[in-house]
Design a protein around this motif. Structure first.
Motif, PDB file in Angstrom:
ATOM      1  N   LEU A  20      49.492 -41.845 -44.594  1.00 31.80           N
ATOM      2  CA  LEU A  20      49.446 -42.130 -43.099  1.00 31.80           C
ATOM      3  C   LEU A  20      50.178 -41.382 -42.308  1.00 31.80           C
ATOM      4  CD1 LEU A  20      49.367 -45.958 -43.696  1.00 31.80           C
ATOM      5  CD2 LEU A  20      47.467 -44.441 -43.118  1.00 31.80           C
ATOM      6  N   LEU A  21      51.487 -40.793 -42.962  1.00 37.29           N
ATOM      7  CA  LEU A  21      52.232 -40.044 -41.877  1.00 37.29           C
ATOM      8  C   LEU A  21      51.597 -38.554 -41.873  1.00 37.29           C
ATOM      9  CD1 LEU A  21      55.067 -39.220 -40.526  1.00 37.29           C
ATOM     10  CD2 LEU A  21      55.702 -38.647 -42.883  1.00 37.29           C
ATOM     11  N   ALA A  22      50.914 -37.899 -42.771  1.00 37.90           N
ATOM     12  CA  ALA A  22      50.187 -36.796 -42.676  1.00 37.90           C
ATOM     13  C   ALA A  22      49.301 -36.923 -41.791  1.00 37.90           C
ATOM     14  CB  ALA A  22      49.730 -36.339 -44.193  1.00 37.90           C
ATOM     15  N   GLN A  23      48.618 -37.868 -41.461  1.00 39.15           N
ATOM     16  CA  GLN A  23      47.293 -38.035 -40.756  1.00 39.15           C
ATOM     17  C   GLN A  23      47.996 -37.864 -39.293  1.00 39.15           C
ATOM     18  OE1 GLN A  23      44.545 -37.470 -41.283  1.00 39.15           O
ATOM     19  NE2 GLN A  23      43.039 -39.244 -40.676  1.00 39.15           N
ATOM     20  N   VAL A  24      49.192 -38.774 -39.051  1.00 41.47           N
ATOM     21  CA  VAL A  24      49.563 -38.593 -37.428  1.00 41.47           C
ATOM     22  C   VAL A  24      49.913 -37.309 -37.400  1.00 41.47           C
ATOM     23  CG1 VAL A  24      51.445 -39.211 -36.186  1.00 41.47           C
ATOM     24  CG2 VAL A  24      50.582 -40.956 -37.599  1.00 41.47           C
ATOM     25  N   VAL A  25      50.503 -36.418 -38.274  1.00 40.31           N
ATOM     26  CA  VAL A  25      50.911 -34.977 -38.061  1.00 40.31           C
ATOM     27  C   VAL A  25      49.560 -34.193 -37.819  1.00 40.31           C
ATOM     28  CG1 VAL A  25      51.942 -32.808 -39.096  1.00 40.31           C
ATOM     29  CG2 VAL A  25      53.089 -35.264 -39.396  1.00 40.31           C
ATOM     30  N   ASN A  26      48.608 -34.420 -38.585  1.00 45.69           N
ATOM     31  CA  ASN A  26      47.504 -33.489 -38.305  1.00 45.69           C
ATOM     32  C   ASN A  26      46.538 -33.854 -36.975  1.00 45.69           C
ATOM     33  OD1 ASN A  26      45.296 -31.919 -39.340  1.00 45.69           O
ATOM     34  ND2 ASN A  26      44.151 -33.822 -39.836  1.00 45.69           N
ATOM     35  N   ARG A  27      46.825 -35.157 -36.653  1.00 42.35           N
ATOM     36  CA  ARG A  27      46.087 -35.623 -35.305  1.00 42.35           C
ATOM     37  C   ARG A  27      46.753 -35.151 -34.213  1.00 42.35           C
ATOM     38  NH1 ARG A  27      40.960 -37.185 -34.413  1.00 42.35           N
ATOM     39  NH2 ARG A  27      40.876 -38.580 -32.762  1.00 42.35           N
ATOM     40  N   LEU A  28      47.961 -34.975 -34.396  1.00 40.64           N
ATOM     41  CA  LEU A  28      48.960 -34.415 -33.137  1.00 40.64           C
ATOM     42  C   LEU A  28      48.360 -32.983 -32.680  1.00 40.64           C
ATOM     43  CD1 LEU A  28      52.378 -35.080 -34.015  1.00 40.64           C
ATOM     44  CD2 LEU A  28      51.222 -36.040 -32.022  1.00 40.64           C
ATOM     45  N   VAL A 137      41.299 -53.641 -46.230  1.00 42.08           N
ATOM     46  CA  VAL A 137      41.108 -53.836 -44.871  1.00 42.08           C
ATOM     47  C   VAL A 137      42.459 -53.599 -44.119  1.00 42.08           C
ATOM     48  CG1 VAL A 137      40.759 -55.467 -43.133  1.00 42.08           C
ATOM     49  CG2 VAL A 137      39.322 -55.655 -45.340  1.00 42.08           C
ATOM     50  N   ARG A 138      43.605 -53.876 -44.315  1.00 44.71           N
ATOM     51  CA  ARG A 138      44.820 -53.675 -43.804  1.00 44.71           C
ATOM     52  C   ARG A 138      45.208 -52.207 -43.801  1.00 44.71           C
ATOM     53  NH1 ARG A 138      50.562 -54.041 -46.002  1.00 44.71           N
ATOM     54  NH2 ARG A 138      51.912 -53.547 -44.260  1.00 44.71           N
ATOM     55  N   ALA A 139      44.912 -51.527 -45.076  1.00 46.08           N
ATOM     56  CA  ALA A 139      45.021 -50.238 -45.304  1.00 46.08           C
ATOM     57  C   ALA A 139      44.373 -49.472 -44.272  1.00 46.08           C
ATOM     58  CB  ALA A 139      45.125 -49.664 -46.681  1.00 46.08           C
ATOM     59  N   ALA A 145      44.913 -46.644 -37.072  1.00 46.06           N
ATOM     60  CA  ALA A 145      45.965 -46.816 -36.049  1.00 46.06           C
ATOM     61  C   ALA A 145      46.565 -45.492 -36.279  1.00 46.06           C
ATOM     62  CB  ALA A 145      46.879 -47.811 -36.450  1.00 46.06           C
ATOM     63  N   ALA A 146      46.903 -44.834 -37.376  1.00 51.63           N
ATOM     64  CA  ALA A 146      47.447 -43.504 -37.457  1.00 51.63           C
ATOM     65  C   ALA A 146      46.846 -42.456 -36.612  1.00 51.63           C
ATOM     66  CB  ALA A 146      47.652 -43.217 -38.748  1.00 51.63           C
ATOM     67  N   LEU A 147      45.390 -42.447 -36.741  1.00 51.64           N
ATOM     68  CA  LEU A 147      44.664 -41.752 -35.953  1.00 51.64           C
ATOM     69  C   LEU A 147      44.905 -41.932 -34.166  1.00 51.64           C
ATOM     70  CD1 LEU A 147      41.177 -41.743 -37.974  1.00 51.64           C
ATOM     71  CD2 LEU A 147      42.613 -39.735 -37.759  1.00 51.64           C
ATOM     72  N   ALA A 148      45.130 -43.031 -34.010  1.00 50.80           N
ATOM     73  CA  ALA A 148      45.188 -43.313 -32.587  1.00 50.80           C
ATOM     74  C   ALA A 148      46.200 -43.012 -32.136  1.00 50.80           C
ATOM     75  CB  ALA A 148      44.891 -44.727 -32.410  1.00 50.80           C
ATOM     76  N   ALA A 149      47.404 -43.311 -32.780  1.00 50.12           N
ATOM     77  CA  ALA A 149      48.832 -42.849 -32.566  1.00 50.12           C
ATOM     78  C   ALA A 149      48.860 -41.365 -32.442  1.00 50.12           C
ATOM     79  CB  ALA A 149      49.828 -43.311 -33.595  1.00 50.12           C
ATOM     80  N   GLY A 150      48.352 -40.530 -33.404  1.00 47.32           N
ATOM     81  CA  GLY A 150      48.504 -39.182 -33.153  1.00 47.32           C
ATOM     82  C   GLY A 150      47.731 -38.631 -32.086  1.00 47.32           C
TER      83      GLY A 150
END
Length: 408
Positions: A20-28, A137-139, A145-150
């Motif tokens: 999830l952290l990596a996805q935020v970094v990538n999405r930035l 479902v939560r994951a 949400a990680a995509l949205a935050a990034g």
């Protein structure tokens, strides 16, 4: 525990949290793609028609990319496929940034499309296989949400760099891809894929012969076509209504913020008790309500409220649908199942601009959004009739139903 309380959640595995952290970094850095056509027109003198064709070719290239990502994930491993895809994206983006001719730029765009979706099936497979069924479902909701935050941070970076030089958007995007690849390579353990073409019982994995998956793919493609209208056609629709173009960014930000802030809703007892078909039907009713708001709204507050309602439906869809596809897959085959389902987004990216602009040009904004809302209502009914129940998740729902009265 009261009916409105949020169920206490178990912590997610370290592997999922790192992903999830990596996805935020990538999405930035994932803000360069919307500017691809602008760069081709501004720097290489292409016409709008040519730029649109390049964008469509990119969309088509993502379909084999997604399928290759699923196949590679189940054959050479999830971590290796993710790193390969991210490095491929970075290489293609740097080629676009350094392009000195239209041919070079178009070649870079096609290569970007072919690498663009390699990342998704293995990352989704890791999530689906690393958490127990009761947490899927939560994951997957947190993945959204990680995509949205990034994405919110990406919009700010795009606004800063876009005023400087469009090529720097692609350079920065390449840098975040490489940073994400490094994080994945160092932090995630190496996985050992199952033997090619078989699950743990030796049975061949053939997603395209699974009728349940094909049914989910059909409804998922219809949803993706509708979803892409809110991305690709919304700016044109606002302009046609005489509203400021800046509203588009505000609506995208409101939608992303809702996706992040509404995460506790997926853990409410009443939401957890819903079966998969029931949850998807409710999600599409919310989507229809948000699109109806777009059809009727003429002020910014009304549009923002509509975007928030739409995002609630989108949140329910993303968590449930990927958990369902993972549950349908045989052991060792989730990468390929998720890849086949993910082609719905490539199909939508190719068809949505044509369908949306034709509706907008011939019938106007009210008809466009009303038609999309009607399709959502149809999908809500279809989910109740044709969507399979997810055995593991719906058994969890029954267990939660029994737990809630005991905790009151």
């Amino acid at each position: 525990m009261t009916g409105g309380a949020v169920l206490r959640s178990e912590p997610l595995p370290r592997t999922v949290r790192l992903l999830l952290l990596a996805q935020v970094v990538n999405r930035l850095g994932a803000f360069s793609l919307p500017f691809l056509t602008a760069l081709i027109c501004a720097d290489h003198g292409a016409s709008l028609a040519t730029a649109g064709l390049v964008s469509a070719v990119f969309g088509l290239a993502t379909i084999p990319s997604r399928l290759a990502g699923g196949g590679l994930a189940d054959r050479i491993g999830r971590r290796t496929t993710i790193v390969l895809g991210l490095c491929g994206c970075a290489t293609a983006q740097l080629a676009i940034a350094a392009s000195t001719s239209l041919t070079w730029a178009v070649t870079g765009a096609v290569l970007l499309g072919l690498a663009f979706e390699l990342y998704e099936p293995p990352s989704q497979a890791i999530i689906g296989e690393s958490v127990p069924e009761r947490q899927r479902v939560r994951a997957f909701s947190l993945f959204s949400a990680a995509l949205a935050a990034g994405g919110m941070g990406a919009g700010l970076l795009a606004a800063l760099l876009g005023h400087w030089d469009l090529r720097w958007l692609f350079v920065t995007d390449a840098a975040t891809c490489l940073a994400c690849a490094l994080l994945i390579r160092l932090a995630l353990p190496r996985d050992r894929p199952a033997p090619p073409g078989a699950d743990q019982d030796g049975t061949a994995v053939r997603p395209l012969r699974d009728r349940a998956l094909l049914g989910v793919l059909a409804t998922g493609t219809a949803y993706a076509l509708i979803n892409q209208q809110t991305v690709m056609t919304l700016p044109l629709a606002l302009a046609r209504q005489g509203l400021p173009a800046a509203y588009t960014g505000l609506l995208f930000t409101a939608a992303a913020a809702t996706t992040v802030l509404a995460q506790p809703l997926v853990r409410l007892p009443w939401a957890t008790r819903l079966t998969t078909p029931g949850a998807l039907a409710l999600a599409h009713l919310l989507l229809a309500a948000g699109l109806t708001g777009y059809a009727l709204a003429r002020t910014l507050p009304a549009l923002l409220a509509s975007a928030a309602v739409w995002s609630l439906g989108d949140l329910l869809v993303m968590g449930r649908i990927y958990a369902l596809v993972t549950d349908l897959a045989p052991p060792g085959g989730s990468g390929r199942y998720l890849a086949v389902f993910g082609t719905s987004w490539g199909i939508a990216a190719t068809l949505a601009p044509v369908l949306g602009t034709q509706l907008l040009a011939r019938a106007g904004t009210t008809t466009l959004w009303s038609t999309m809302a009607a399709l959502c209502l149809l999908l809500a009914a279809l989910h109740l009739r044709v969507t399979p129940e997810s055995p593991g998740l719906d058994n969890v729902a029954e267990a939660v139903r029994r737990r809630v009265p005991d905790a009151a």
